[in-house]
Each structure stands twice: as C-alpha cells, then as structure tokens.
Motif scaffolding. Structure first.
Motif, short mmCIF file in Angstrom:
data_model
loop_
_atom_site.label_atom_id
_atom_site.label_comp_id
_atom_site.label_asym_id
_atom_site.label_seq_id
_atom_site.Cartn_x
_atom_site.Cartn_y
_atom_site.Cartn_z
N ALA A 1 7.66 18.93 1.18
CA ALA A 1 7.57 18.63 2.62
C ALA A 1 8.06 17.21 2.89
O ALA A 1 8.83 16.97 3.84
CB ALA A 1 6.13 18.80 3.10
N PHE A 2 7.63 16.24 2.08
CA PHE A 2 8.06 14.85 2.26
C PHE A 2 9.57 14.73 2.12
O PHE A 2 10.24 14.05 2.91
CB PHE A 2 7.37 13.93 1.25
N ASP B 1 1.46 9.97 3.66
CA ASP B 1 0.32 10.39 2.82
C ASP B 1 -0.94 10.53 3.66
O ASP B 1 -1.70 11.50 3.53
CB ASP B 1 0.09 9.37 1.70
N LEU B 2 -1.18 9.55 4.54
CA LEU B 2 -2.39 9.55 5.35
C LEU B 2 -2.40 10.76 6.29
O LEU B 2 -3.41 11.48 6.39
CB LEU B 2 -2.47 8.26 6.17
N TYR B 3 -1.27 11.02 6.96
CA TYR B 3 -1.24 12.15 7.90
C TYR B 3 -1.27 13.48 7.16
O TYR B 3 -1.78 14.48 7.70
CB TYR B 3 -0.03 12.03 8.83
N ALA B 4 -0.76 13.52 5.95
CA ALA B 4 -0.89 14.75 5.14
C ALA B 4 -2.36 15.02 4.85
O ALA B 4 -2.81 16.18 4.89
CB ALA B 4 -0.10 14.61 3.85
N ASP B 5 -3.12 13.95 4.56
CA ASP B 5 -4.57 14.10 4.35
C ASP B 5 -5.24 14.60 5.63
O ASP B 5 -6.07 15.52 5.60
CB ASP B 5 -5.20 12.78 3.91
N LEU B 6 -4.89 13.95 6.76
CA LEU B 6 -5.53 14.31 8.02
C LEU B 6 -5.20 15.75 8.45
O LEU B 6 -6.04 16.43 9.04
CB LEU B 6 -5.09 13.34 9.13
N ARG B 7 -3.99 16.20 8.13
CA ARG B 7 -3.58 17.56 8.51
C ARG B 7 -3.96 18.60 7.47
O ARG B 7 -3.73 19.80 7.66
CB ARG B 7 -2.06 17.61 8.76
N CYS C 1 5.57 12.77 10.90
CA CYS C 1 4.12 12.98 10.74
C CYS C 1 3.64 14.19 11.54
O CYS C 1 2.76 14.93 11.09
CB CYS C 1 3.36 11.72 11.16
N ALA C 2 4.23 14.40 12.72
CA ALA C 2 3.84 15.54 13.56
C ALA C 2 4.33 16.86 12.98
O ALA C 2 3.80 17.93 13.33
CB ALA C 2 4.39 15.36 14.97
N LEU C 3 5.33 16.81 12.08
CA LEU C 3 5.94 18.03 11.54
C LEU C 3 5.48 18.34 10.12
O LEU C 3 6.04 19.24 9.48
CB LEU C 3 7.48 17.89 11.55
N LEU C 4 4.48 17.60 9.61
CA LEU C 4 4.07 17.79 8.22
C LEU C 4 3.68 19.24 7.92
O LEU C 4 4.00 19.77 6.86
CB LEU C 4 2.91 16.84 7.88
N LYS C 5 2.96 19.87 8.84
CA LYS C 5 2.72 21.31 8.75
C LYS C 5 3.56 21.93 9.85
O LYS C 5 3.26 21.75 11.03
CB LYS C 5 1.23 21.62 8.92
N LYS C 6 4.63 22.62 9.48
CA LYS C 6 5.62 23.06 10.46
C LYS C 6 4.94 23.83 11.59
O LYS C 6 4.36 24.90 11.37
CB LYS C 6 6.69 23.91 9.79
N PRO C 7 4.99 23.30 12.81
CA PRO C 7 4.28 23.93 13.93
C PRO C 7 5.15 24.98 14.62
O PRO C 7 6.37 24.98 14.50
CB PRO C 7 4.03 22.74 14.87
N ARG C 8 4.50 25.85 15.36
CA ARG C 8 5.24 26.77 16.24
C ARG C 8 5.52 26.11 17.58
O ARG C 8 6.46 26.48 18.28
CB ARG C 8 4.46 28.06 16.43
N LEU C 9 4.68 25.13 17.92
CA LEU C 9 4.84 24.41 19.20
C LEU C 9 4.72 22.92 18.91
O LEU C 9 3.77 22.48 18.27
CB LEU C 9 3.77 24.85 20.19
N LEU D 1 -2.71 19.07 4.40
CA LEU D 1 -1.56 19.63 3.70
C LEU D 1 -1.86 19.69 2.20
O LEU D 1 -2.15 18.65 1.59
CB LEU D 1 -0.31 18.78 3.97
N PRO D 2 -1.83 20.87 1.59
CA PRO D 2 -2.12 20.97 0.15
C PRO D 2 -1.22 20.05 -0.69
O PRO D 2 -0.04 19.89 -0.37
CB PRO D 2 -1.85 22.44 -0.17
N ARG D 3 -1.79 19.47 -1.73
CA ARG D 3 -1.05 18.47 -2.52
C ARG D 3 0.18 19.05 -3.19
O ARG D 3 1.19 18.36 -3.35
CB ARG D 3 -1.98 17.83 -3.56
N ASP D 4 0.12 20.32 -3.59
CA ASP D 4 1.29 20.89 -4.27
C ASP D 4 2.45 21.15 -3.31
O ASP D 4 3.59 21.34 -3.74
CB ASP D 4 0.91 22.17 -5.01
N GLU D 5 2.17 21.13 -1.98
CA GLU D 5 3.23 21.33 -0.99
C GLU D 5 3.83 20.01 -0.50
O GLU D 5 4.87 20.01 0.16
CB GLU D 5 2.68 22.10 0.22
#
Length: 573
Positions: A117-118, A101-107, A150-158, A109-113
């Motif tokens: 994602a989790f 939850d904390l890293y989703a806030d920091l990144r 936590c590093a993959l919460l927003k799927k990265p390209r790198l 990440l929209p709440r509806d997603e």
C-alpha cells in the motif's frame, strides 16, 4: 451518474441561533465521477461533508452513505470512506513515512498489507523521494498529496476532499486533479469541495450551495449555458480600472473583472450597449466564451458595483515622479547552503500593481518578506518609498501596509482590539487613531462584530479585517501575500474593488497569489521559480509568450505552467 454512493434528503443542520448552515438540501453523489461541492465561504460545504462522514448528524432529514444510515452506523461508514478535511491533520514533526505509519495504525491497516500500500501510494503521489522529510518542510502541494495518500490507505469507495486546492500553486493543483481523476477510473466516487470555480468547471457534476440552500445541481455546462451570449471582452480600453468602475455602476452590468489589458463583462441581456457609451472612442466589445464563474456570479445576483468606500476615504498621493516606490536590487537570501531567492531585481512605480507568482517553495514569499523588512537579505538591497530596508527599517515599515499569507491578525483579540493594536503598531495616536478606526468600522461594516474574536470570524470577514488593519495608516505601499486564498468569487471581487480604487489614488501594490485570474489585475508580473525570476512582463505579454497554433488564446494558468516547464527543460539541456 454511476452507482449512487451517497444520498441526502431534505437535510437541515444549524449551529446556535443564526440561520441554519444547511436548509432543506437534497442531492446524490455518484461513483466513478467527481462531484464538485461549490459555494462561497459559509455556504454549508464543510457541514455537508461532515454529515456524510457521520461525524455529525442532521437536525432533520436523512443522510445515507454506501447504503448505511449515518445516524445508525457512523463508525462503519468511516471505515469504508476516505476523508481529507480542510485542515488536514498531518503531524509536521513527523516524516512523510512516519505520518503514513501513524495513519495506517489509525485506519487499522494490517501490517502485511502496508508495504504494498505504501509503495503504491508513494508512487501515485510522487513522494518516494521524500519519505524521510518532515511534513512541516513540505511545500503546500506536497502536503496535500501526503494528505491524499493518508486518506487512501484503505482504498475507499467514496473519497471526500474539503477544499484540497486552497493555497496550492497551479502546477500542484493540476497534478492533484489528475490523481483524483485516475481514482474515478477505478469506480471511486469523489466529492471535491471548492470555492475555485475553474475547479468546479472541471467536475462531472456540481452541487452549488449558497447560504445553506442548494441553488443548482447538474453538469457545470448546464449552468454555464445560462449566460451564453451575455459575456463580452472590452478591448483597447484607456484606463481599464476607471472604465471598470464606471461600467459596473451601469444598469444592466451583472459582473466585470480585469483580464490583462481587457475587461471581461457579463451583461443582463444579449443586447450590449454602444461601446463609446461605456469606454470611449476606440474601444471594442467582442463576444467571449462563458465560464462557470460568470454563471455563478449571475446566479448570485451579480458582483459588487465597483465603488470602494475605502478608496473614496483615502487621500490621493502626488503624481508619480519617476522614482520607484518599491525596488529590489539583486535580492538574495540563503539559508545555509540553500538559496531561497537568487538575485531578484525589479522596480514598481507609484500607482501600479506588481505580482510575484511561482510554485510553492519557489522563493516568492522569501522575496516578499525581504521587501517588507521582515527578513534580512544575504545580499542585495530593497527600498520602499525611498527608504533603504537595511538602514531605515522603521521609516520604510511606516510607509507600507502588510497583509500576511497566514492571516496576520491576532485570533484571541476581538475585531476592535485588532484595529486598536494595529493602529498603535503603525504609529497612529489620539484623534487620528479614533477617526481611522471608526472609518474602517463603518467602511467594512464591523459594527455588529466588534466584540467577536478574530479567529471566530468567517473567512470573508477575516480578510476584510486584515485589509482594514493594513490600510489603517494610509500607506504608500500595500504588501499582500496571497490575500484571497480560499475566499469566494464575490468576496474576491469586493477585495479587488478596494485595491483598484486605492491604486487609482496612487498607492503601490505588491501581491503574491496562486489564483491566476487574480494575477490578471497586475500591471506587471515576475514569475519566480527555484529562487530566480524566469519571466517578467505584463499578464498579456506572458500569455503571448506561450501562445501556440493549438492554443492561440492561453490563460494565465497556461502561461504559468508552460513557462515553469520550459525553464525545467532549459536547465536539463
């Protein structure tokens, strides 16, 4: 190589007055593959990763990530990549879910997603069963999986991973590696920084750094091929430690390590010497398949020469009299209704190396601490040098030297102050104290570092200081808890040169390790799993237990993984 995701050209970055951490380094990172960023401690790996994140800028040169200049739009880059630093910032007092939850806030990440994602990440990392567990209560492997999630919460390209395998057992490392391989199938580019050369060998490409310079760039097999025909196994050796020391001092020997009852050698040419010249009658020298580690050490100019000044300055102990120096009798430790160690028994005679292996959380460190007198057993007994750890705790502790898993030195004390403090802890005083501190300073070349705080030392120097403090009082037994976790192969060889020399002087060693090739140095091993010993024997005996037609010559890691999985199958039956 797929699409180029990162490019750095003639990059230099320095810190203070010393030589630069990176010196004119150029290279590329491709999509859909794992690029290994490989090198010893202090090679410049972390600096290069931090330059790619935009968290720092080069002194000169150019870094571009996803087509963006890091000097112009670092925040934009950070929103598009995933980064897992060496000491990932999990909050140990928060649960698995609360960290997500904390890293989703920091990144952002929209709440509806978040629910989808989790769910995807918890399934991917196999952490669904542990969402309510505090991060501080997770094993080392599970912490790394949570860090990856936590590093993959927003799927990265790198995805940039700085030494994710450090301190993680072989099973967890394999699971982590499989997860990362699956990510590359989606086109994600992965940078995996490591000092573990078996990890480097599994990468699609490697960038090999040393002293801030790029020494090699390309597929691992290309570098490994450079030592083809120069790698051998020395078999049927009488006194493998003594033979290794002699062989390493011969001209033409590039590297040598103990591999069970054999010795693995890398030679300067493909014309090996006569076997009887290096190992005596009856020994055999067989060609062996080269490994990336063989080529890496060859590229660096070879390993240490096998001579240990520490061992040479150590008084030899009397010959073994048949009595064990370290003994565990039914050692059991319970924490409430949880049994961390259950009826562990073994004995170690003088002048042997005994290994405790096991997955994270298996109970090996608990067993280790009971035998050091740091943890009182619920039942059972431990003895060191004939002293009962319950009744004669002080006498037993004075006979042993201890090198802890979490680096037992005092970070705010200088090198000199740590040496002086541990000399006092081990009861050294007067002239003897001064002589031993002076000797350790000379042996480990601490002279120019005496005033430095221990926490500011490079990892290799910290490891040397920890060994020096543990050996100050010439103990009968050395307890080494994951002593070389994260250090480079050259430093690891230097460390084991000292240990092999001390064992030849009659010192007894108990060691825990996650580095399976390091376990080959042991005379015997106890494999601990779920608090119990599931296998006991020499490295070669354990490997023979899992040999199959399709894998007639298994590695120590193969033995570890197979024996643990067989134990699970037996318990499930």
């Amino acid at each position: 190589m797929g699409e180029t995701l990162a490019r750095f050209e003639n990059v230099t970055r320095g810190f203070g007055k010393g030589p630069p951490a990176l010196d004119g380094v150029s290279g590329e990172i491709g999509g859909g593959e794992i690029t290994g960023l490989v090198g010893p401690d202090g090679a410049g790996k972390t600096t290069l990763i931090r330059l790619m994140t935009g968290l720092m800028l080069p002194d000169s040169g150019h870094v571009e990530v996803l087509g963006i200049d890091t000097a112009r739009s670092p925040q934009r880059i950070q929103n598009l990549i995933g980064y897992m630093p060496q000491r990932f910032g999990l909050y140990e007092d928060l649960s698995v879910q609360e960290n997500l939850d904390l890293y989703a806030d920091l990144r952002g990440l929209p709440r509806d997603e978040r629910p989808s994602a989790f769910d995807e990440l918890l399934t991917f990392t196999d952490l669904k069963r542990f969402t309510g567990r505090l991060a501080g209560k997770l094993s080392g492997g599970m912490k790394q999986k949570l860090g990856l999630a936590c590093a993959l919460l927003k799927k990265p390209r790198l995805l940039l991973l700085d030494e994710p395998g450090v301190g993680v057992d072989p099973i967890s490392r394999r699971e982590l590696w499989k997860m990362v391989e699956d990510l590359t199938k989606e086109g994600i580019g992965v940078v995996w920084s490591t000092a573990y050369l078996d990890e480097a060998e599994a990468c699609d490409r490697v960038l090999l750094l040393n002293g801030g310079k790029l020494l090699f760039s390309g597929p691992p097999s290309e570098l490994t091929g450079r030592v083809a025909g120069r790698v051998y196994k020395l078999l049927d050796v009488d006194g493998r430690r003594q033979v290794l020391t002699r062989v390493l001092q011969r001209p033409g020997t590039v590297d040598g390590v103990i591999q069970g009852e054999a010795i693995r050698l890398v030679l300067a040419s493909n014309m090996p010497p006569a076997v009887d010249e290096i190992a005596g009658a009856g020994a055999r020298l067989n060609p062996a398949e080269p490994r990336f580690e063989d080529a890496f050490v060859d590229l660096l100019g070879g390993g240490p020469d096998g001579r240990s000044k520490l061992a040479e300055a150590t008084t030899a102990l009397p010959a073994a009299d048949g009595h064990p120096v370290i003994e565990a009798r039914g050692l059991t430790k319970r924490f409430g209704d949880f049994t961390a160690a259950d009826n562990i028994s073994f004995s170690i005679p003088r002048g042997q190396i005994f290994g405790l292996l096991g997955p994270n959380g298996a109970g090996k460190s608990t067993t280790f601490k009971m035998l050091c007198g740091l943890l009182r057993p619920t039942s059972g007994d431990g003895r060191v040098a004939g002293f009962d750890l319950r009744r004669d705790t002080a006498e037993a502790r004075n006979r042993l030297g201890y090198m802890a898993q979490k680096f037992s030195l005092y970070g705010d004390l200088s090198v000199a102050q740590n040496l002086d403090f541990f000399a006092g802890v081990y009861g050294l005083g007067g002239q003897r104290r001064r002589e031993r501190i002076s000797l350790m300073t000379e042996i480990f070349d601490f002279g120019s570092h005496l005033k430095m705080s221990a926490k500011d030392l490079p990892l290799g120097l910290k490891q040397r200081l920890a060994l020096a403090c543990a050996a100050l009082h010439e103990p009968e037994a050395l307890f080494l808890d994951e002593p070389t976790s994260g250090v480079d192969p050259i430093t690891r060889r230097e460390f084991w040169t000292h240990i092999n020399g001390l064992v030849e002087k009659g010192i007894t060693v108990l060691v825990t390790t996650h580095f399976m090739e390091e376990a080959e140095y042991c005379d015997r091993i106890s494999l601990i799993y779920r608090g119990r010993s599931i296998a006991l024997g020499s490295p070669d005996e354990l490997k023979a237990r899992v040999a199959r037609t399709d894998n007639p010559d298994p590695t120590m890691e193969d033995a570890f993984v197979t024996l643990v999985r067989n134990s699970d199958l037996e318990n499930a039956a």
